[in-house]
Scaffold this motif. Structure first.
Motif, short mmCIF file in Angstrom:
data_model
loop_
_atom_site.label_atom_id
_atom_site.label_comp_id
_atom_site.label_asym_id
_atom_site.label_seq_id
_atom_site.Cartn_x
_atom_site.Cartn_y
_atom_site.Cartn_z
N PRO A 48 0.79 -1.23 0.00
CA PRO A 48 0.00 0.00 0.00
C PRO A 48 0.82 1.28 0.00
O PRO A 48 1.83 1.39 0.72
CB PRO A 48 -0.81 -0.10 1.30
N LEU B 82 2.82 2.57 -1.99
CA LEU B 82 4.11 2.66 -2.68
C LEU B 82 3.93 3.04 -4.15
O LEU B 82 4.90 3.40 -4.82
CB LEU B 82 4.90 1.37 -2.48
N ARG C 10 5.36 11.00 -2.71
CA ARG C 10 5.03 10.71 -1.32
C ARG C 10 6.23 11.02 -0.41
O ARG C 10 7.27 10.36 -0.50
CB ARG C 10 4.69 9.22 -1.18
N TYR D 23 11.05 8.96 1.56
CA TYR D 23 11.05 7.82 0.65
C TYR D 23 11.82 8.04 -0.66
O TYR D 23 11.91 7.13 -1.48
CB TYR D 23 9.60 7.43 0.34
N ASN E 194 8.36 -5.11 -0.28
CA ASN E 194 8.18 -3.99 0.64
C ASN E 194 6.69 -3.96 0.94
O ASN E 194 5.90 -3.49 0.12
CB ASN E 194 8.62 -2.67 -0.01
N GLY F 155 4.99 -2.17 2.86
CA GLY F 155 4.44 -0.90 3.33
C GLY F 155 3.96 -1.05 4.77
O GLY F 155 4.55 -1.80 5.55
N ALA F 156 2.86 -0.40 5.08
CA ALA F 156 2.36 -0.45 6.47
C ALA F 156 1.90 -1.85 6.88
O ALA F 156 1.85 -2.17 8.08
CB ALA F 156 1.21 0.55 6.63
N HIS G 293 3.68 -4.04 9.53
CA HIS G 293 3.56 -3.91 10.97
C HIS G 293 2.38 -4.66 11.58
O HIS G 293 2.28 -4.78 12.79
CB HIS G 293 3.50 -2.42 11.34
N HIS H 251 12.69 -1.92 3.12
CA HIS H 251 12.05 -0.65 3.47
C HIS H 251 12.95 0.48 3.01
O HIS H 251 14.16 0.46 3.29
CB HIS H 251 11.83 -0.54 4.99
N LEU H 252 12.35 1.43 2.31
CA LEU H 252 13.12 2.59 1.85
C LEU H 252 13.66 3.38 3.03
O LEU H 252 14.82 3.79 3.06
CB LEU H 252 12.23 3.48 0.98
N SER H 253 12.80 3.61 4.00
CA SER H 253 13.20 4.37 5.19
C SER H 253 13.73 3.41 6.25
O SER H 253 13.51 2.19 6.16
CB SER H 253 12.00 5.14 5.74
N ILE I 293 13.05 1.88 9.30
CA ILE I 293 11.88 1.71 10.18
C ILE I 293 12.27 1.65 11.66
O ILE I 293 11.42 1.85 12.52
CB ILE I 293 11.02 0.48 9.80
N ARG J 239 12.24 5.40 13.30
CA ARG J 239 11.05 6.23 13.12
C ARG J 239 10.09 6.03 14.29
O ARG J 239 10.52 5.72 15.38
CB ARG J 239 10.41 5.91 11.76
N ARG K 172 6.41 1.62 13.85
CA ARG K 172 7.04 1.12 12.63
C ARG K 172 8.21 0.18 12.93
O ARG K 172 8.77 -0.45 12.03
CB ARG K 172 7.57 2.28 11.78
C1 DQA Z 1 7.94 1.54 4.36
C2 DQA Z 1 7.86 1.83 5.86
C3 DQA Z 1 6.45 1.59 6.39
O1 DQA Z 1 6.39 1.86 7.78
C4 DQA Z 1 5.47 2.49 5.68
O2 DQA Z 1 4.16 2.26 6.13
C5 DQA Z 1 5.56 2.39 4.21
C6 DQA Z 1 6.88 2.31 3.58
C7 DQA Z 1 9.32 1.93 3.76
O3 DQA Z 1 9.57 1.55 2.62
O4 DQA Z 1 10.11 2.61 4.41
O5 DQA Z 1 4.55 2.45 3.49
O6 DQA Z 1 7.76 0.15 4.15
#
Ligand code: DQA
Length: 148
Positions: free
Chosen positions: A9, A11, A17, A22, A73, A75-76, A79, A99-101, A103, A106, A110
């Protein structure tokens, strides 16, 4: 060798975004870079993105039999999606969570991944290059295990 490249979701909006978190590349651009690296490794990649948990699960169930590994990846969903975790576990393929960021640096919600313990690895905080590293690591792993 064929890998599935799955993005969950939100992405699909990469590029616009929260670019400070990201990055500025779109998902199409990232997928193209992964495909390029994959071609060098003689790996075929099937890319898929959905904002829907069930669609991600359907894709895994439909494609896993013909694939050797998964780069995902979630996404949310990372978690909290036990359904996605079950699908990944059930398909039996090695997968790397990307994960791009970072986690782990943060918000507290996450920091926990419900699938990391069954993943072959987790790459977090390396931006789009994390996908390339996942590809390299997965290709090495699959070769090592003779699962090509
Ligand atoms: C993510 C990190 C998740 O916490 C977030 O909900 C995302 C992107 C990342 O790529 O850093 O949608 O997976």
């Amino acid at each position: 060798m064929r890998f599935l490249l799955i993005n969950g979701p939100n992405l699909n909006t990469l590029g616009k975004r929260q670019p400070h978190i990201y990055g500025t590349l779109t998902l199409k651009e990232i997928e193209a870079r992964v495909a390029e690296r994959a071609a060098e490794r003689r790996v075929e990649v099937r890319s898929f993105q959905s904002n829907h948990e069930g669609a991600l699960i359907d894709f895994i169930q439909a494609e896993a039999e013909e694939a050797q590994g998964i780069i995902i990846n979630p996404g949310a969903l990372t978690h909290y999606s036990l359904a996605l975790r079950d699908a990944l576990e059930d398909c039996g393929l090695p997968f790397i969570e990307v994960h791009l960021s970072d986690i782990h640096a943060r918000e507290p919600f996450r920091r926990h991944s419900v699938m990391a313990d069954i993943a072959a690895g987790q790459i977090s905080g390396q931006g789009w290059e994390g996908y390339l590293r996942a590809l390299d690591a997965l290709a090495a792993l699959v070769k090592e295990e003779g699962r090509e």
